[in-house]
Design a protein around this motif. Sequence first.
Motif, PDB file in Angstrom:
ATOM      1  N   UNK A   1      -7.091  49.517 -19.053  1.00 29.58           N
ATOM      2  CA  UNK A   1      -8.449  50.572 -19.341  1.00 29.58           C
ATOM      3  C   UNK A   1      -9.118  50.542 -18.704  1.00 29.58           C
ATOM      4  N   UNK A   2     -10.155  51.507 -19.379  1.00 25.59           N
ATOM      5  CA  UNK A   2     -11.259  51.427 -18.602  1.00 25.59           C
ATOM      6  C   UNK A   2     -11.636  52.730 -17.463  1.00 25.59           C
ATOM      7  N   UNK A   3     -12.854  52.499 -16.945  1.00 24.55           N
ATOM      8  CA  UNK A   3     -12.944  53.172 -16.173  1.00 24.55           C
ATOM      9  C   UNK A   3     -13.579  52.545 -14.300  1.00 24.55           C
ATOM     10  N   UNK A   4     -12.744  52.685 -13.436  1.00 26.18           N
ATOM     11  CA  UNK A   4     -13.786  52.094 -12.051  1.00 26.18           C
ATOM     12  C   UNK A   4     -13.347  50.210 -12.312  1.00 26.18           C
ATOM     13  N   UNK A   5     -12.854  50.022 -13.335  1.00 26.95           N
ATOM     14  CA  UNK A   5     -12.452  49.114 -12.978  1.00 26.95           C
ATOM     15  C   UNK A   5     -11.362  48.134 -12.578  1.00 26.95           C
ATOM     16  N   UNK A   6     -11.798  46.773 -11.377  1.00 24.83           N
ATOM     17  CA  UNK A   6     -10.721  46.761 -10.990  1.00 24.83           C
ATOM     18  C   UNK A   6     -10.564  44.962 -10.707  1.00 24.83           C
ATOM     19  N   UNK A   7      -8.959  44.430 -10.920  1.00 19.89           N
ATOM     20  CA  UNK A   7      -9.622  43.103 -11.048  1.00 19.89           C
ATOM     21  C   UNK A   7      -8.317  42.266 -10.315  1.00 19.89           C
ATOM     22  N   UNK A   8      -8.824  41.692  -9.416  1.00 18.41           N
ATOM     23  CA  UNK A   8      -7.231  40.869  -8.606  1.00 18.41           C
ATOM     24  C   UNK A   8      -6.362  40.373  -9.569  1.00 18.41           C
ATOM     25  N   UNK A   9      -5.388  40.266  -9.494  1.00 17.94           N
ATOM     26  CA  UNK A   9      -4.321  39.560 -10.196  1.00 17.94           C
ATOM     27  C   UNK A   9      -3.944  37.725  -9.541  1.00 17.94           C
ATOM     28  N   UNK A  10      -5.085  36.820 -10.214  1.00 17.32           N
ATOM     29  CA  UNK A  10      -5.377  35.336  -9.116  1.00 17.32           C
ATOM     30  C   UNK A  10      -3.976  34.822  -8.645  1.00 17.32           C
ATOM     31  N   UNK A  11      -2.845  34.891  -9.027  1.00 22.14           N
ATOM     32  CA  UNK A  11      -2.206  34.454  -8.651  1.00 22.14           C
ATOM     33  C   UNK A  11      -0.789  35.496  -7.874  1.00 22.14           C
ATOM     34  N   UNK A  12      -1.532  36.491  -7.314  1.00 22.46           N
ATOM     35  CA  UNK A  12      -1.056  37.946  -6.391  1.00 22.46           C
ATOM     36  C   UNK A  12      -1.886  38.073  -5.810  1.00 22.46           C
ATOM     37  N   UNK A  13      -2.695  37.343  -4.470  1.00 18.73           N
ATOM     38  CA  UNK A  13      -3.768  37.804  -3.240  1.00 18.73           C
ATOM     39  C   UNK A  13      -2.862  39.752  -3.305  1.00 18.73           C
ATOM     40  N   UNK A  14      -4.890  40.615  -3.178  1.00 21.31           N
ATOM     41  CA  UNK A  14      -4.012  41.576  -3.099  1.00 21.31           C
ATOM     42  C   UNK A  14      -3.387  42.528  -3.617  1.00 21.31           C
ATOM     43  N   UNK A  15      -3.354  42.102  -4.704  1.00 18.06           N
ATOM     44  CA  UNK A  15      -2.588  42.988  -5.314  1.00 18.06           C
ATOM     45  C   UNK A  15      -3.743  43.300  -7.422  1.00 18.06           C
ATOM     46  N   UNK A  16      -4.232  43.863  -7.285  1.00 14.39           N
ATOM     47  CA  UNK A  16      -4.882  44.241  -8.614  1.00 14.39           C
ATOM     48  C   UNK A  16      -4.675  45.038  -9.705  1.00 14.39           C
ATOM     49  N   UNK A  17      -4.825  45.035 -10.910  1.00 20.32           N
ATOM     50  CA  UNK A  17      -5.374  45.299 -11.940  1.00 20.32           C
ATOM     51  C   UNK A  17      -5.784  46.612 -11.814  1.00 20.32           C
TER      52      UNK A  17
END
Length: 326
Positions: free
Chosen positions: A37-53
């Motif tokens: 959800x949201x705008x301009x939101x990006x957070x990395x999945x800590x156990x999957x480096x390089x993959x973001x929500x």
Amino acid sequence: MMPQRPRRNRKNAVIREMVQENHVSTSDLIYPLFLIEGKNKKNEVSSMPGIFRLSTDLLLKEIESSLQLGIRSFCLFPSLTDASKDQYATKGLNPKGLYPSAIRTIKKRFPEAVIMTDVAMDPYSSDGHDGLVKEGEILNDETLEILAEMALIQADAGADIIGPSDMMDGRVGFIRSALDDNNFTNVSIMSYTAKYASAFYGPFRDALDSAPKFGDKKTYQMNPANSREALIEAELDLNEGADFLMVKPALSYLDVIHLLNTNFTLPIAAYNVSGEYAMVKAAAAKGWIDGEKVRDEILMSIKRAGASVILTYFAKEFAKSRKHEL
Ligand code: PBG
């Protein structure tokens, strides 16, 4: 005398390539993406480096840059906060919800991109299970109604391929007839045919915060000890109208990929899952393996085993490494 010297066919790069039996190309790959959800939101999945929500706006950018690299297929998963989850996966049944809205936006902007969806209750379920829970049991037939409703909402939003990942009995047929009754005869189904109860899904459950709140998924996902059972699942899916048969995870189940490929003529897909990605990233970060070479060897092994389609978190970096071939 040694009339056969197999090394002759390995003597230089040209001959090695000439006799190469299998190839991986970017067009074989489906890139899984996590939506928030949201705008301009990006957070990395800590156990999957390089993959973001990613929020929808940033997801569009990710799809755009992937398309430029030759990736044309994407599988979308929604990541919801705990507060939005309930027993009935209500948020998964809102035609104006986060997920169908994102699919609509993507298809409008990039009609050429193939979008595969996820049909299961776990991203929206407060129980963290793929089916409806009643007194500690995962109900089958009651879940089918919910799954079909989800599939219809996704098809209406523009999904090209519906991906039932829930492992309820009869769901492919149930979803197929719901789609057909509603004029979605052209929407495909990629069934998670042989989906095992695997510890390799750990990082994905981190990404969605979707670990089961009680028990495990062993009453619906398959026992890792079994391969013949995969033939039963595949036969059912074929008869119920699946367009692709998927094996998941991929690496510990290469024999199952091979088994389905030899026994069925439908295209076989394999899901190179989150834990398989995480292991490579972790070992590479420590300098213990060459991550890129291991990645390519893994993808090749999945092709060699008999999968023609691979869902993989490595899609983008693989495509980058092959960009010169475009
Ligand atoms: C659940 C679902 C899972 C994955 C895809 N869909 C996890 C699970 O069954 O708990 C795993 C994907 C991955 O590990 O990359 N419907």
